[in-house]
Every structure is written in structure tokens, then in C-alpha cells.
Design a protein around this motif. Structure first.
Motif, PDB file in Angstrom:
ATOM      1  N   UNK A 220       0.817  -1.199   0.000  1.00  0.00           N
ATOM      2  CA  UNK A 220       0.000   0.000   0.000  1.00  0.00           C
ATOM      3  C   UNK A 220       0.853   1.252   0.000  1.00  0.00           C
ATOM      4  N   UNK A 221       0.232   2.423  -0.030  1.00  0.00           N
ATOM      5  CA  UNK A 221       0.996   3.679  -0.012  1.00  0.00           C
ATOM      6  C   UNK A 221       1.665   3.890   1.333  1.00  0.00           C
ATOM      7  N   UNK A 222       2.821   4.585   1.361  1.00  0.00           N
ATOM      8  CA  UNK A 222       3.527   4.826   2.629  1.00  0.00           C
ATOM      9  C   UNK A 222       2.759   5.765   3.538  1.00  0.00           C
ATOM     10  N   UNK A 223       2.924   5.540   4.856  1.00  0.00           N
ATOM     11  CA  UNK A 223       2.296   6.371   5.886  1.00  0.00           C
ATOM     12  C   UNK A 223       3.412   6.993   6.716  1.00  0.00           C
ATOM     13  N   UNK A 224       3.445   8.319   6.801  1.00  0.00           N
ATOM     14  CA  UNK A 224       4.484   9.002   7.570  1.00  0.00           C
ATOM     15  C   UNK A 224       4.243   8.836   9.063  1.00  0.00           C
ATOM     16  N   UNK A 225       5.292   8.573   9.817  1.00  0.00           N
ATOM     17  CA  UNK A 225       5.216   8.522  11.275  1.00  0.00           C
ATOM     18  C   UNK A 225       5.330   9.932  11.830  1.00  0.00           C
ATOM     19  N   UNK A 226       4.656  10.215  12.944  1.00  0.00           N
ATOM     20  CA  UNK A 226       4.819  11.535  13.563  1.00  0.00           C
ATOM     21  C   UNK A 226       6.249  11.717  14.037  1.00  0.00           C
ATOM     22  N   UNK A 227       6.741  12.948  14.086  1.00  0.00           N
ATOM     23  CA  UNK A 227       8.095  13.180  14.584  1.00  0.00           C
ATOM     24  C   UNK A 227       8.265  12.645  15.982  1.00  0.00           C
TER      25      UNK A 227
END
Length: 233
Positions: A220-227
Motif C-alpha cells: 500500500x501507499x507509505x504512511x508518515x510517522x509523527x516526529x
């Protein structure tokens, strides 16, 4: 769905690893995923076939290649368990360049050979460009299916990867059917790739050896992690 592929003739070798050594090699926002207090490093050999993007047909020639990866096991702040690749050796140059440029994955252009001989499977890889690093494995594979134990389930039931790219850590989700494994016996192995990936050289025989005939995989598409340090919710 971002892209899809089929993995074939997979060989998994695993050794215990120092959790503190593993922790310093993981991307920000993730921590070592432990099984009974232990971290693990994996050396995985396989063939990839039928690489395709979205609903398009599989790529001819460029969509099939050998791969050998060194992997660690991670967990992020929302509990997603993943894989962190320390190196991915591939014998097609264009996929190497594409994966490095689009996802920041540590692909390396290498020579990879695999062959079957009367129920015995052999893989051999060596890096191009003068770097003296490679690996080899050979094993007997039987038709008898085997059930994965708790450790093997921990090591293989992974539904995504964590990576750092352009200053952010992301999670790339995967889906695939349940693994099927066959009984196998390790005949021998050689490895320089784990040490080249920044980890201590494996000591002794692997604690887990698995062979899987293969399965289809979707990404699936990438999901950014919170800083790191930012509260969720």
C-alpha cells in the motif's frame, strides 16, 4: 495498492542480536521489536517475480530478479510491527536505482544465482563494484509441510516495513496470504552481509531456518510517522 509482486523460493536464516546494537540502526520513531527479551537479525534469500505497479500488467524482464536482504524487526509508537532492511542485494540495476530513489531503501547491485539440484536449493550472491561482501546458503527441501512455531510466527508475520527517507520515517504496509513452510535441513551457509550491514557477525548456526515456496504480496501507499516526541491523537 501501490505495487504488487510474487516472492518465490524463500530461505530465512535468523540469529539472536544485541537489542542495543539493533536500536542504534533503526529509524527514528521505532524501537526494536523483541521476542522473549531478544532481538533478531534475519538473512533472507528469494526470487521476486511479476513486479507490477497498480493494476498494470507485470513488467517483462525487469520485474523478475533475485534478492538477498539483511533485516531487523521494529515497532512504532502506534504498535505497528515491521521490518527494517539494513541491506537489499538485487541482480537488476534499474530496480535498485528505482527503489533507492523513490523509497530510500538500501538496495545494492549484486550478482545473485540460485539453482535446484535433486531437492537441494542453493543461493549465492556477491556485490558488484569491488566490495568484498556476499553470502551463500544450501539446504535440503522436502515436500512435507511444517507448522511455524511461536518464534517463526514472530519473525515472519510482518505486515509492513519502516524506513527513513527525506528526513521522515514512514511505514509501508503489505498484505499477503498466510505463509506455508516445508520441512528443510540446512547443509551449509556463508555470510559477510550481516557484518557489512553494521551488525556483529553471526555466531554459530542460525536458531531458525525456514523454507517457503512463495506467495503474492501487495504494497500500500507509505504512511508518515509523527516526529519523535510528538503526542498522538
Amino acid at each position: 495498492m501501490l505495487f504488487r509482486q510474487r516472492w518465490r523460493d524463500l530461505v530465512f536464516l535468523h540469529w539472536p542480536a544485541d537489542p542495543f546494537e539493533v536500536a542504534r540502526l533503526l529509524p527514528p520513531g521505532t524501537v526494536p521489536d523483541l521476542y522473549q527479551g531478544r532481538a533478531y537479525v534475519g538473512l533472507v534469500f528469494f526470487r521476486m517475480d511479476d513486479l507490477a505497479f497498480g493494476p498494470t500488467p507485470p513488467l517483462p524482464y525487469l520485474g523478475s530478479f533475485g534478492e538477498v536482504n539483511v533485516r531487523l524487526y521494529s515497532r512504532d509508537a502506534v504498535g505497528r510491527r515491521g521490518v527494517v532492511f539494513r541491506s537489499l542485494d538485487c541482480d537488476r540495476l534499474l530496480p535498485v536505482l528505482t527503489a533507492r530513489g523513490a523509497f530510500g531503501l538500501p538496495y545494492r547491485w549484486s550478482r545473485i544465482r540460485s539453482a535446484w539440484f535433486d531437492g537441494r536449493l542453493v543461493y549465492r550472491t556477491s556485490r558488484r563494484g569491488g566490495e568484498r561482501a556476499g553470502a551463500r546458503v544450501w539446504l535440503d527441501v522436502e515436500d512435507e509441510p511444517v507448522t511455524a512455531g511461536p518464534l517463526e510466527e514472530f519473525l515472519t508475520q510482518r505486515w509492513g516495513l519502516h524506513e527513513r527517507f527525506l528526513g521522515r520515517t514512514y511505514y509501508l504496509p503489505t498484505t499477503h496470504p498466510a505463509w506455508t513452510f516445508r520441512r528443510c535441513s540446512l547443509l551449509g551457509w556463508e555470510d559477510d552481509l550481516v557484518a557489512a550491514a553494521g551488525l556483529s557477525r553471526p555466531r554459530g548456526e542460525p536458531v531458525s531456518v525456514l523454507y517457503a515456496p512463495g506467495l503474492p504480496v501487495r504494497f500500500g501507499p507509505p504512511v508518515a510517522l509523527p516526529p519523535p516526541g510528538r503526542r498522538l491523537g
